[in-house]
Design a protein around this motif. Structure first.
Motif, PDB file in Angstrom:
ATOM      1  N   HIS A 110       0.868  -1.176   0.000  1.00 13.97           N
ATOM      2  CA  HIS A 110       0.000   0.000   0.000  1.00 13.97           C
ATOM      3  C   HIS A 110       0.902   1.223   0.000  1.00 13.97           C
ATOM      4  CE1 HIS A 110       0.387   1.448   4.238  1.00 13.97           C
ATOM      5  NE2 HIS A 110       0.829   0.226   4.412  1.00 13.97           N
ATOM      6  N   LEU A 111       0.334   2.376  -0.282  1.00 12.04           N
ATOM      7  CA  LEU A 111       1.093   3.619  -0.247  1.00 12.04           C
ATOM      8  C   LEU A 111       0.794   4.348   1.057  1.00 12.04           C
ATOM      9  CD1 LEU A 111       0.835   5.052  -3.867  1.00 12.04           C
ATOM     10  CD2 LEU A 111       2.784   3.922  -2.789  1.00 12.04           C
ATOM     11  N   ASN A 134       0.738   7.468   3.269  1.00 12.71           N
ATOM     12  CA  ASN A 134       0.635   8.903   2.985  1.00 12.71           C
ATOM     13  C   ASN A 134       0.645   9.189   1.488  1.00 12.71           C
ATOM     14  OD1 ASN A 134       0.583   9.449   5.741  1.00 12.71           O
ATOM     15  ND2 ASN A 134       2.786   9.742   5.854  1.00 12.71           N
ATOM     16  N   GLY A 135       0.171   8.230   0.702  1.00  6.50           N
ATOM     17  CA  GLY A 135       0.096   8.408  -0.744  1.00  6.50           C
ATOM     18  C   GLY A 135       1.431   8.446  -1.444  1.00  6.50           C
ATOM     19  N   LYS A 136       2.531   8.130  -0.718  1.00 11.48           N
ATOM     20  CA  LYS A 136       3.859   8.290  -1.294  1.00 11.48           C
ATOM     21  C   LYS A 136       4.789   7.095  -1.096  1.00 11.48           C
ATOM     22  CE  LYS A 136       7.796  11.418  -1.290  1.00 11.48           C
ATOM     23  NZ  LYS A 136       8.382  12.638  -0.789  1.00 11.48           N
ATOM     24  N   LYS A 162       5.823   3.266  -0.572  1.00  6.21           N
ATOM     25  CA  LYS A 162       5.406   1.884  -0.814  1.00  6.21           C
ATOM     26  C   LYS A 162       5.778   1.044   0.409  1.00  6.21           C
ATOM     27  CE  LYS A 162       6.169  -1.842  -4.137  1.00  6.21           C
ATOM     28  NZ  LYS A 162       6.917  -2.251  -5.328  1.00  6.21           N
TER      29      LYS A 162
END
Length: 112
Positions: free
Chosen positions: A12-13, A15-17, A19
């Protein structure tokens, strides 16, 4: 069961950043009976992205520390910074790896 074909579903990412492996990955791992068996499983999944980094003795048993690289560009930049400056700044380098700890008996722990 974890295979190369479904490995992507275990990331999953953050904090959206960043991996990151999920805890489900660790939960879905097979039971290992030795460090060697566990390492070979990870080597088949991750290839050159998993490397032995240290060995400790804990309660009379060897504990193998492996570094799993999950963001190769950030990892290589951080290594270059360490070699040039003696330090690396920022979170990217730190988040580019997971530590996988495997005992001689196959018991393991993944740092999240």
């Amino acid at each position: 069961m974890i295979f190369k074909e479904n490995l992507g579903s275990y990331f999953h990412l953050l904090n959206g950043k960043y991996k990151r492996l999920t805890r489900q990955f660790e939960a879905d791992l097979p039971e290992f009976h030795s460090q060697d068996e566990a390492f070979h499983f990870f080597k088949q999944l991750f290839g050159e992205d998993i490397k032995l980094s240290d060995i400790d003795l804990v309660d009379g048993q060897k504990l193998y520390h492996y570094t799993l690289v999950v963001n190769r560009p950030a990892y290589e930049t951080g290594i270059q910074d360490l070699e040039k400056q003696g330090y690396s700044t920022g979170v990217d380098f730190m988040m580019a790896t997971h530590e996988i700890q495997i005992y001689e008996n196959g018991r393991l722990h993944i740092t999240f």
